[in-house]
Design a protein around this motif. Structure first.
Motif, PDB file in Angstrom:
ATOM      1  N   ARG A   1       1.203  -1.365  -0.051  1.00  0.00           N
ATOM      2  CA  ARG A   1       0.280   0.039  -0.109  1.00  0.00           C
ATOM      3  C   ARG A   1       0.848   1.172   0.083  1.00  0.00           C
ATOM      4  N   SER A   2       1.946   1.544   0.881  1.00  0.00           N
ATOM      5  CA  SER A   2       2.973   2.223   0.356  1.00  0.00           C
ATOM      6  C   SER A   2       3.585   2.740  -0.681  1.00  0.00           C
ATOM      7  N   GLY A   3       4.361   1.557  -1.227  1.00  0.00           N
ATOM      8  CA  GLY A   3       4.632   1.539  -2.867  1.00  0.00           C
ATOM      9  C   GLY A   3       3.797   2.248  -3.549  1.00  0.00           C
ATOM     10  N   ALA A   4       1.848   1.572  -3.562  1.00  0.00           N
ATOM     11  CA  ALA A   4       1.217   2.259  -4.733  1.00  0.00           C
ATOM     12  C   ALA A   4       1.115   3.442  -3.970  1.00  0.00           C
ATOM     13  N   ALA A   5       0.321   3.946  -3.103  1.00  0.00           N
ATOM     14  CA  ALA A   5       0.825   5.789  -2.340  1.00  0.00           C
ATOM     15  C   ALA A   5       1.745   6.124  -3.508  1.00  0.00           C
ATOM     16  N   LEU A   6       3.146   5.697  -3.349  1.00  0.00           N
ATOM     17  CA  LEU A   6       3.687   6.257  -3.315  1.00  0.00           C
ATOM     18  C   LEU A   6       3.953   6.077  -5.318  1.00  0.00           C
ATOM     19  N   ALA A   7       3.882   5.665  -5.757  1.00  0.00           N
ATOM     20  CA  ALA A   7       3.720   5.522  -6.641  1.00  0.00           C
ATOM     21  C   ALA A   7       2.634   6.562  -7.818  1.00  0.00           C
TER      22      ALA A   7
END
Length: 423
Positions: free
Chosen positions: A111-117
């Motif tokens: 979820r953190s990676g999706a938010a950053l992308a």
């Protein structure tokens, strides 16, 4: 008027511009990733900038987004995202708790990676649009001074509010107005995008179900510890103050008739004050998460000290202790000591003046029994909803025992039974 004020409200809000900064920062940070992917593609495919097709650019963009998302999997990135989001986005993001130093699970990192992308991708679009719109708005605003150059006329012609054919004179008049309108509309669009980012952020960076459960457990543990410390203060300091008040009153009444008894009462007051100081130091040590060697935890073996203090104030206390009280498990022994302390305190406060107090403690193979009884006094009703008795009943239930109290046949009785109390 109110509709227009509401529509243009974001222009006057500082949060609009901090969210704008947040989005632009995402676009700025997207650029190094994109350049790195472009360099790798150039080295691998031997394609130069002049040979890149639309398909190649799509592949580069997707690869960049994937690389950005992979960064979100690194430890500590999620915590930084939350802190930056709370500072710049505000709104719903302010309610997202700090992930802390705990180890994030696979789902939280994804979820953190999706938010950053998402942040970097949308931020790139906003950053590019910002450069274009600010340039066009400045060009239009300067038309009145520069004399409507060809690029300003082209911008005016492209606007839906302008006529298809714009002359130089019309450009001088419409240019600054169109530039202002363009800037206002863009700021409102950015405000809407920023508000959306503030709402989406908690969905991707907020605590998961497991984290929420962990937070609830930590909060419950904190409340339990606070309640235990409150009970420690109530039982220890409350008892000492009750005994001191009783002894001081007795000493004042017999000071002239029986100086020796008054002197003994004053000495008992000094002893109770020292005891209360030690108890307070112990509780403060618990608050500081450290154990104080000067105030060991009391146990059933210290019941005689309670009885002597109560007798020193003139109370008639009958105490019977049966069985190996020193063999009781430390936790149970401490709680049973507090029960005796609470019972004696209530007897001194609310019992009939001068009435006898009976304290009975028994430890055997089946468990431990404690009973405190005294004649019902005028203040007996005050004990029905007392915090001390309620706290004692709760602690006894947690220990698997039973606590009963109430008035019967002219006596107020507090009794406790805990099975299997030996350590």
């Amino acid at each position: 008027m109110s509709i227009a004020r509401r529509a243009l409200g974001p222009l006057a809000r500082g949060r609009t511009y901090t969210r704008w900064v947040h989005l632009v920062l995402g676009g700025v940070l997207f650029v190094p990733y994109c350049l790195a992917v472009l360099v790798v593609v150039t080295l691998v495919t031997r394609w130069g900038p002049g040979t890149w097709s639309a398909g190649v650019l799509v592949v580069v963009s997707v690869a960049t987004v994937v690389l950005v998302g992979a960064t979100g999997l690194l430890p500590g990135v999620r915590a930084q995202q939350v802190q930056v989001g709370r500072a710049l986005l505000g709104g719903p993001m302010e309610q997202v708790p700090d992930p802390g130093g705990g180890r994030a699970g696979p789902r939280e990192r994804v979820r953190s990676g999706a938010a950053l992308a998402l942040h970097f991708g949308v931020g790139l679009v906003v950053a590019v649009a910002t450069m274009v719109v600010l340039t066009d708005a400045a060009t239009l605003a300067l038309v009145a001074v520069t004399g409507a150059p060809a690029d300003a006329v082209a911008v005016l012609t492209a606007l839906p509010v302008a006529l298809p054919q714009v002359s130089g004179v019309a450009a001088r008049v419409l240019g600054p107005v169109a530039g202002l309108v363009l800037l206002v509309v863009f700021v409102l669009v950015v405000a809407a995008v920023g508000a959306g980012a503030a709402r989406v952020g908690p969905l991707l960076l907020g605590p998961s179900v497991s984290e929420r459960l962990a937070q609830v457990r930590r909060r419950a543990d904190e409340l339990t510890e606070r309640n235990r410390l409150a009970a420690e203060l109530h039982d220890s300091i409350g008892h000492a103050l009750s005994v001191v008040a009783l002894q001081a009153g007795t000493a004042a009444r017999v000071l002239e008739q029986d100086p020796a008894f008054a002197r003994a009462a004053l000495e008992a007051i000094a002893e109770q004050a020292r005891t209360a100081t030690g108890e307070l130091d112990h509780v403060l040590g618990l608050l500081r998460q450290e154990r104080s060697g000067r105030a060991p935890e009391p146990s059933l073996t210290d019941v005689e000290h309670l009885v002597r203090a109560a007798r020193g104030g003139g109370a008639e206390v009958e105490c019977v202790v049966q069985g190996p009280v020193g063999d009781v498990a430390p936790v149970l022994s401490r709680e049973l000591y507090r029960i005796c302390q609470e019972g004696l305190t209530n007897a001194l406060r609310h019992g009939a003046p001068g009435g006898p107090v009976r304290l009975w403690v028994r430890v055997d193979g089946s468990g431990a029994r404690v009973e405190v009884a005294n004649p019902v006094g005028a203040g007996a009703g005050a004990r029905r909803g007392g915090h001390g008795l309620e706290g004692a009943a709760e602690r006894v239930r947690l220990l698997g025992g039973e606590l009963e109290y109430g008035a019967r046949d002219g006596w107020w009785t507090l009794s406790v039974r805990i099975d299997g109390a030996k350590g």
